[in-house]
Each structure stands twice: as structure tokens, then as C-alpha cells.
Scaffold this motif. Structure first.
Motif, mmCIF file in Angstrom:
data_model
loop_
_atom_site.group_PDB
_atom_site.id
_atom_site.type_symbol
_atom_site.label_atom_id
_atom_site.label_comp_id
_atom_site.label_asym_id
_atom_site.label_seq_id
_atom_site.Cartn_x
_atom_site.Cartn_y
_atom_site.Cartn_z
ATOM 1 N N ASP A 132 0.766 -1.341 -0.363
ATOM 2 C CA ASP A 132 0.131 -0.190 0.200
ATOM 3 C C ASP A 132 0.862 1.078 0.104
ATOM 4 O O ASP A 132 0.854 2.253 -0.413
ATOM 5 C CB ASP A 132 -1.139 -0.376 1.074
ATOM 6 N N LEU A 133 1.833 1.169 0.700
ATOM 7 C CA LEU A 133 2.897 2.242 0.519
ATOM 8 C C LEU A 133 3.644 2.752 -0.645
ATOM 9 O O LEU A 133 4.217 3.694 -0.934
ATOM 10 C CB LEU A 133 3.529 2.128 2.215
ATOM 11 N N GLY A 134 4.107 1.534 -1.342
ATOM 12 C CA GLY A 134 5.110 1.552 -2.884
ATOM 13 C C GLY A 134 6.449 0.976 -2.549
ATOM 14 O O GLY A 134 6.480 1.140 -3.114
ATOM 15 N N LEU A 135 6.108 0.555 -1.222
ATOM 16 C CA LEU A 135 7.223 -0.275 -0.578
ATOM 17 C C LEU A 135 7.427 -1.713 -1.635
ATOM 18 O O LEU A 135 8.643 -2.352 -2.376
ATOM 19 C CB LEU A 135 8.014 -0.681 0.075
ATOM 20 N N PHE A 136 6.181 -2.584 -2.503
ATOM 21 C CA PHE A 136 6.505 -3.801 -2.930
ATOM 22 C C PHE A 136 5.718 -3.424 -4.723
ATOM 23 O O PHE A 136 4.548 -2.485 -4.599
ATOM 24 C CB PHE A 136 5.781 -5.396 -2.114
ATOM 25 N N GLY A 137 6.029 -3.497 -5.393
ATOM 26 C CA GLY A 137 4.794 -3.134 -6.350
ATOM 27 C C GLY A 137 4.523 -4.606 -6.606
ATOM 28 O O GLY A 137 4.161 -5.434 -5.901
ATOM 29 N N ALA A 138 4.217 -5.445 -8.173
ATOM 30 C CA ALA A 138 3.035 -6.377 -8.736
ATOM 31 C C ALA A 138 4.460 -7.377 -8.097
ATOM 32 O O ALA A 138 5.522 -7.057 -8.872
ATOM 33 C CB ALA A 138 2.631 -6.125 -9.884
ATOM 34 N N GLN A 139 3.739 -8.153 -8.694
ATOM 35 C CA GLN A 139 4.613 -9.796 -8.548
ATOM 36 C C GLN A 139 4.905 -10.055 -10.122
ATOM 37 O O GLN A 139 4.477 -9.654 -10.201
ATOM 38 C CB GLN A 139 4.315 -11.089 -7.822
ATOM 39 N N PRO A 140 5.792 -10.529 -10.875
ATOM 40 C CA PRO A 140 7.253 -11.048 -10.029
ATOM 41 C C PRO A 140 8.164 -9.609 -9.242
ATOM 42 O O PRO A 140 7.973 -8.430 -9.722
ATOM 43 C CB PRO A 140 8.579 -11.246 -10.853
ATOM 44 N N HIS A 141 8.533 -9.854 -8.249
ATOM 45 C CA HIS A 141 9.674 -9.032 -7.146
ATOM 46 C C HIS A 141 10.877 -8.638 -7.312
ATOM 47 O O HIS A 141 11.958 -10.040 -7.873
ATOM 48 C CB HIS A 141 9.441 -9.736 -5.637
ATOM 49 N N SER A 142 11.809 -7.702 -7.447
ATOM 50 C CA SER A 142 13.039 -7.817 -7.555
ATOM 51 C C SER A 142 13.885 -8.083 -5.954
ATOM 52 O O SER A 142 13.461 -7.610 -4.641
ATOM 53 C CB SER A 142 13.809 -6.531 -7.873
ATOM 54 N N SER A 143 15.115 -8.333 -6.611
ATOM 55 C CA SER A 143 16.233 -8.828 -5.488
ATOM 56 C C SER A 143 16.027 -7.352 -3.962
ATOM 57 O O SER A 143 15.847 -7.411 -2.863
ATOM 58 C CB SER A 143 17.710 -8.258 -5.755
ATOM 59 N N GLU A 157 10.160 -6.122 15.366
ATOM 60 C CA GLU A 157 10.677 -5.802 16.640
ATOM 61 C C GLU A 157 10.018 -5.451 17.237
ATOM 62 O O GLU A 157 10.095 -5.151 19.018
ATOM 63 C CB GLU A 157 11.830 -7.136 15.930
ATOM 64 N N PHE A 158 10.352 -4.198 16.700
ATOM 65 C CA PHE A 158 10.352 -2.668 17.593
ATOM 66 C C PHE A 158 8.938 -2.227 17.846
ATOM 67 O O PHE A 158 8.858 -0.824 18.143
ATOM 68 C CB PHE A 158 11.313 -1.849 17.486
ATOM 69 N N GLY A 159 8.308 -2.980 17.239
ATOM 70 C CA GLY A 159 5.997 -2.563 16.332
ATOM 71 C C GLY A 159 6.758 -1.388 15.511
ATOM 72 O O GLY A 159 5.594 -0.428 15.437
ATOM 73 N N ILE A 160 7.565 -1.334 14.917
ATOM 74 C CA ILE A 160 7.569 -0.589 13.598
ATOM 75 C C ILE A 160 6.912 -0.834 12.935
ATOM 76 O O ILE A 160 7.496 -2.392 12.053
ATOM 77 C CB ILE A 160 8.557 -0.262 13.898
ATOM 78 N N GLN A 161 5.665 -0.975 12.073
ATOM 79 C CA GLN A 161 5.603 -1.114 10.550
ATOM 80 C C GLN A 161 5.027 -0.587 9.205
ATOM 81 O O GLN A 161 6.150 0.614 9.761
ATOM 82 C CB GLN A 161 3.381 -1.603 10.917
ATOM 83 N N PRO A 162 5.318 -1.095 8.225
ATOM 84 C CA PRO A 162 5.049 -0.529 7.060
ATOM 85 C C PRO A 162 4.148 1.015 7.471
ATOM 86 O O PRO A 162 4.731 1.917 6.578
ATOM 87 C CB PRO A 162 4.940 -1.030 6.494
ATOM 88 N N ARG A 163 3.429 0.840 7.520
ATOM 89 C CA ARG A 163 2.748 1.929 7.998
ATOM 90 C C ARG A 163 2.920 3.414 8.273
ATOM 91 O O ARG A 163 2.483 4.913 8.069
ATOM 92 C CB ARG A 163 1.232 2.186 8.497
ATOM 93 N N HIS A 164 4.140 2.781 9.265
ATOM 94 C CA HIS A 164 4.700 3.348 9.919
ATOM 95 C C HIS A 164 5.751 4.661 9.038
ATOM 96 O O HIS A 164 6.647 5.686 9.953
ATOM 97 C CB HIS A 164 5.699 3.334 11.090
ATOM 98 N N LEU A 165 6.070 4.348 7.729
ATOM 99 C CA LEU A 165 7.160 5.057 7.612
ATOM 100 C C LEU A 165 6.524 6.193 6.321
ATOM 101 O O LEU A 165 7.598 5.865 4.865
ATOM 102 C CB LEU A 165 7.585 3.917 6.825
ATOM 103 N N ARG A 166 5.578 6.486 6.101
ATOM 104 C CA ARG A 166 5.571 6.709 5.081
ATOM 105 C C ARG A 166 6.072 8.241 4.223
ATOM 106 O O ARG A 166 6.703 8.806 4.030
ATOM 107 C CB ARG A 166 4.192 7.419 5.880
ATOM 108 N N GLY A 167 7.100 8.825 6.209
ATOM 109 C CA GLY A 167 7.524 10.042 5.763
ATOM 110 C C GLY A 167 8.799 9.802 5.398
ATOM 111 O O GLY A 167 9.570 10.633 4.564
ATOM 112 N N LEU A 168 9.601 8.413 5.521
ATOM 113 C CA LEU A 168 10.292 7.685 5.191
ATOM 114 C C LEU A 168 10.556 7.974 3.439
ATOM 115 O O LEU A 168 11.457 7.842 3.042
ATOM 116 C CB LEU A 168 11.459 6.862 5.753
ATOM 117 N N LYS A 169 9.559 6.947 3.087
ATOM 118 C CA LYS A 169 9.219 7.041 2.004
ATOM 119 C C LYS A 169 9.285 8.108 0.925
ATOM 120 O O LYS A 169 9.718 8.318 0.077
ATOM 121 C CB LYS A 169 8.010 6.127 1.194
#
Length: 226
Positions: A132-143, A157-169
């Protein structure tokens, strides 16, 4: 005899995760604590545990990790093939070193979504949020997407989920925009070395961005540790 064996074991050099990273990171720059724990979860390495539950790695285990990481990096072999190779070594046999084949080259290899999850241990929910954030596209996926998945597993492991990374993206996209702005005029010249020159400049700029980001974050961490 038992006491002698106990004393021998006590004097073996054992390494913490941090020390293992110090030994291996010069050769494997993307190695992280979460990746070490994942390899342990997959049964590829079995560190000892202290009474307090901390992992301790012996020197043979570090060499085993070096084999695993080398086969991943240089041969681009999936974990299943690496596990079979290690099983042969553990049985006292001398198997042929697994060779990279067109179907197993990680850099050029493409992964289905199920393969990506199996290779990295990424959960269904984390994959969905990452997509949803755009970190993964449609399969097949790259290395590259496989390495992103490894990083997401570590952050979980630290409770950080992909949805928390919007600013990073968003920040990464702005950096990409700056790099593109610098390299587009070079590529438009269509000289024989344009692509190589643009690639070199892109990496140089990315390293400078990374250095600034690292120092900004390190400064905050140092404040936390005081």
C-alpha cells in the motif's frame, strides 16, 4: 574429565550479536541483528544462550555465517539450497559448492509474493501495508524488494510497521528527485560513458545523503545514551 571439558568450554571465545556484526559487516554491509536472528529461526545457525537468554556465537559459527552470507551474496542462492549444502557439510561429506544457475541468480532473479515472504519471514499484514505504501510492486518482485522485506521484518521487532514509514518513503522520493535532476542532463548527452557517469554520480550523491542522515540520527541517539 568433565571438569576439564567444562573449563575448556569456558575459555572458548564467544561473541555477542554486536561483536559478530563488527566481524562480518566489513564484508557484508547489509547485515543486521534481525537478519542474524532470521537465519537462526531458519535453522541455519544455532548460537548458544547465556543464562540470561543472550545469544553467543562461537568462531566456527561465525565462519558458518560467513559461508551462508557469501553464498547469498555471490551465488544468489535461496536459503533452501544453502541449507541442503550445510546439511551435507554437517554430515561429514564434502559436497560440491552450489553453483549459481540462471534460475537462482538473486540479482537478476524475480520472486513471487509467496517466495518473498518465505525467504524473509515477512508477515501477510506487513506485506500488504508495504505494498500500500509502494515499497512492493506487483509480482514478480526484485532482489531490492527482498532486502526491503528483510528490513521490515527487523523493524517489526520494535513495533514499527510499514504504515509508520510514510515519511521515510516521501523523503526517499525527494532524494530521488534531486538525483534525477542532476543526472538527467548527463544522460541527455547520450555519450558512450553517459550511463556509467550518471550511475557513479548518483551513488556519490546517495552516499552523501546517507552520511547526513546518519549523523543527524546518531546525534539524537547519543543524546539518548547520555
Amino acid at each position: 574429565m568433565e571438569n576439564s571439558l567444562s573449563r575448556l568450554q569456558d575459555h572458548r571465545k564467544l561473541y555477542t550479536i554486536g561483536q559478530v556484526l563488527s566481524v562480518l559487516k566489513p564484508d557484508f554491509g547489509d547485515l543486521s541483528p534481525s537478519k542474524l536472528r532470521f537465519l537462526e529461526d531458519q535453522g541455519l545457525v544455532a548460537p548458544e544462550r547465556t543464562d540470561a537468554g543472550y545469544r553467543k556465537f562461537s568462531e566456527p559459527q561465525i565462519e558458518r555465517l560467513r559461508i551462508i552470507l557469501t553464498l547469498q551474496r555471490d551465488q544468489y542462492l535461496p536459503l533452501k539450497v544453502i541449507r541442503e549444502y550445510l546439511d551435507e557439510l554437517d554430515s561429514g561429506r564434502q559436497p560440491l559448492l552450489p553453483a549459481a544457475s540462471p534460475s537462482s541468480l538473486r540479482k537478476g532473479q524475480r520472486f513471487s509474493t509467496s517466495q518473498l515472504k518465505l525467504e524473509t519471514g515477512l508477515s501477510d499484514l506487513a506485506f500488504k501495508e508495504g505494498a500500500d505504501l509502494g515499497l512492493f510492486g506487483a509480482q514478480p518482485h526484485s532482489s531490492h524488494e527482498v532486502e526491503i522485506a528483510f528490513a521490515l521484518v527487523g523493524l517489526e521487532e520494535f513495533g514499527i510497521q510499514p504504515r509508520h514509514l510514510r515519511g521515510l518513503k516521501s523523503a526517499a522520493e525527494r532524494e530521488i528527485g534531486i538525483i534525477t535532476g542532476v543526472t538527467e542532463p548527463i544522460l541527455r548527452k547520450k555519450a558512450p560513458d553517459s550511463a556509467a557517469k550518471a550511475g557513479h554520480i548518483s551513488r556519490e550523491i546517495a552516499e552523501r545523503f546517507g552520511a547526513i542522515r546518519s549523523h543527524l540520527i546518531t546525534e539524537v541517539i547519543e543524546e539518548i545514551e547520555r
